[in-house]
Design an enzyme around this catalytic site. Structure first.
Site, PDB file in Angstrom:
ATOM      1  N   HIS A   7      -3.437  -5.902   1.393  1.00 13.69           N
ATOM      2  CA  HIS A   7      -2.833  -6.160   2.517  1.00 13.69           C
ATOM      3  C   HIS A   7      -2.696  -7.433   2.960  1.00 13.69           C
ATOM      4  O   HIS A   7      -3.529  -7.854   3.590  1.00 13.69           O
ATOM      5  CB  HIS A   7      -3.382  -5.177   3.676  1.00 13.69           C
ATOM      6  CG  HIS A   7      -3.461  -3.585   3.363  1.00 13.69           C
ATOM      7  ND1 HIS A   7      -2.288  -2.871   3.946  1.00 13.69           N
ATOM      8  CD2 HIS A   7      -3.894  -2.891   2.947  1.00 13.69           C
ATOM      9  CE1 HIS A   7      -2.201  -1.745   3.927  1.00 13.69           C
ATOM     10  NE2 HIS A   7      -3.500  -1.466   2.949  1.00 13.69           N
ATOM     11  N   GLU A  29      -1.046  -8.680   5.193  1.00 16.14           N
ATOM     12  CA  GLU A  29      -0.881  -8.611   6.787  1.00 16.14           C
ATOM     13  C   GLU A  29      -2.230  -8.505   7.503  1.00 16.14           C
ATOM     14  O   GLU A  29      -2.337  -9.069   8.688  1.00 16.14           O
ATOM     15  CB  GLU A  29      -0.077  -7.587   7.384  1.00 16.14           C
ATOM     16  CG  GLU A  29      -0.628  -6.284   7.470  1.00 16.14           C
ATOM     17  CD  GLU A  29      -0.739  -5.531   6.064  1.00 16.14           C
ATOM     18  OE1 GLU A  29      -0.368  -6.039   4.920  1.00 16.14           O
ATOM     19  OE2 GLU A  29      -0.948  -4.310   6.175  1.00 16.14           O
ATOM     20  N   CYS A  68       0.759  -1.193   0.077  1.00 17.53           N
ATOM     21  CA  CYS A  68       0.029   0.026  -0.040  1.00 17.53           C
ATOM     22  C   CYS A  68       0.931   1.032  -0.055  1.00 17.53           C
ATOM     23  O   CYS A  68       1.498   1.389  -1.035  1.00 17.53           O
ATOM     24  CB  CYS A  68      -1.048  -0.067   1.138  1.00 17.53           C
ATOM     25  SG  CYS A  68      -2.322   1.070   0.997  1.00 17.53           S
TER      26      CYS A  68
END
Lengths: 221, 81
Positions: free
Chosen positions: A194, A196, A87
């Site tokens: 993302h 994560e 990002c």
């Protein structure tokens, strides 16, 4: 495996990256403040996390790209070290010239925050063993994720297998629906989604990215 | 000395803000508006004595930070004050 996660002023996914790399991917993680001039020794991976570094002043990622630590990151990347930008981290890598193209405001000018379906666009180390044409679902959260690149460079990305993911539905107006790319050496990777945020019980697709990175590192050793 | 940097997206980069402003102007009756491009202006107050030196330095600043040549083009204007 040892990863370094860089925190810039305004990064807000650094803790999530650290947590996910430690708990879900088994990395030993070291936090790095952007004002450092040197990286900790023997890192296997550097992560530039998401967020709003420097409040997105001037252009997203522009100020972070000239932070003191970035000279060391460039040197690390030039030597073939693995660098992942997620990002805002992707925006920073483009601004720093480590990845081609640029990320600008979404075509709708709206902030997009939801799970999206991504198609693996090439058989690439960053997504192994998944093959071209497989789909993943990962969350995105960005206002400036429209990837722009001139047609000749875009063709080169395509030919060299540097396009990692494409959005199944073009959520932000990106050239060729590109959601993630690598550099020519395939050791630097940038992605808007993302991983994560999808590496636990709710979703495992982010874990597939961490596993692919683990596989690259095992092959190298 | 003051330098004013005008920065715009390159023609090849879609400018949705500009298109939206253009359609609003057309709706207000300004039918002769063909296109609107939004950009930004940066004023730099400089300590340079020579305009040529200022120009050179500002060009370097643009290359290093102020402008992203992948998506933007720029023009520098030198002002007395």
């Amino acid at each position: 495996m040892k990863a370094g996660v860089i925190t810039f002023p305004g990064s807000n996914c650094d803790d999530d990256c650290r947590y996910s790399l430690e708990k879900s991917a088994g990395f030993e993680v070291q936090s790095i403040w952007h004002k450092e001039s040197y990286l900790p020794p023997e890192l296997d991976l550097i992560v530039l996390p998401g967020g709003f570094s420097y409040g997105d002043y001037l252009r997203t990622g522009a100020m972070a790209a000239v932070s003191p630590i970035m000279a060391a990151v460039k040197e690390y990347a030039e030597k073939g070290g693995l660098v992942l930008g997620i990002c805002n981290g992707f925006q920073i890598l483009c601004e720093a010239g480590l990845l081609p193209g640029a990320l600008v405001k979404n075509q709708s000018y709206g902030f997009v925050c939801r799970d999206v379906v991504l198609e693996i666009a090439s058989s690439n180390p960053w997504t192994q063993p998944l093959t071209q044409g497989t789909f993943l679902s990962l969350p995105v959260a960005h206002g400036e994720g429209r990837y722009v690149i001139e047609p000749p460079q875009c063709q080169e990305l395509e030919e060299k297998g540097q396009i990692l993911f494409r959005y199944k539905e073009n959520i932000n107006g990106s050239t060729q629906q590109i959601a993630g790319i690598t550099n020519r050496g395939k050791n630097v990777c940038g992605m808007m989604p993302h991983p994560e945020r999808a590496s636990d019980l709710r979703s495992h697709d982010g874990l597939k990215i961490w596993n692919a990175i683990g596989a690259i590192l095992r092959e190298r050793k | 000395m003051k330098a004013r940097v005008h920065i715009f997206f390159k023609e090849s980069v879609l400018d949705p803000q500009g298109s939206t402003v253009a359609s609003s102007l057309q709706r207000l009756g300004f039918s002769k508006v063909k296109e609107v491009r939004m950009g930004k202006v940066i004023d730099l107050i400089l300590d340079h004595q020579l305009p040529e030196e200022a120009r050179k330095d500002v060009a370097k600043m643009c290359e290093k930070l102020l402008v992203n040549p992948v998506i933007e083009s720029y023009r520098v204007e030198l002002l007395e004050k």
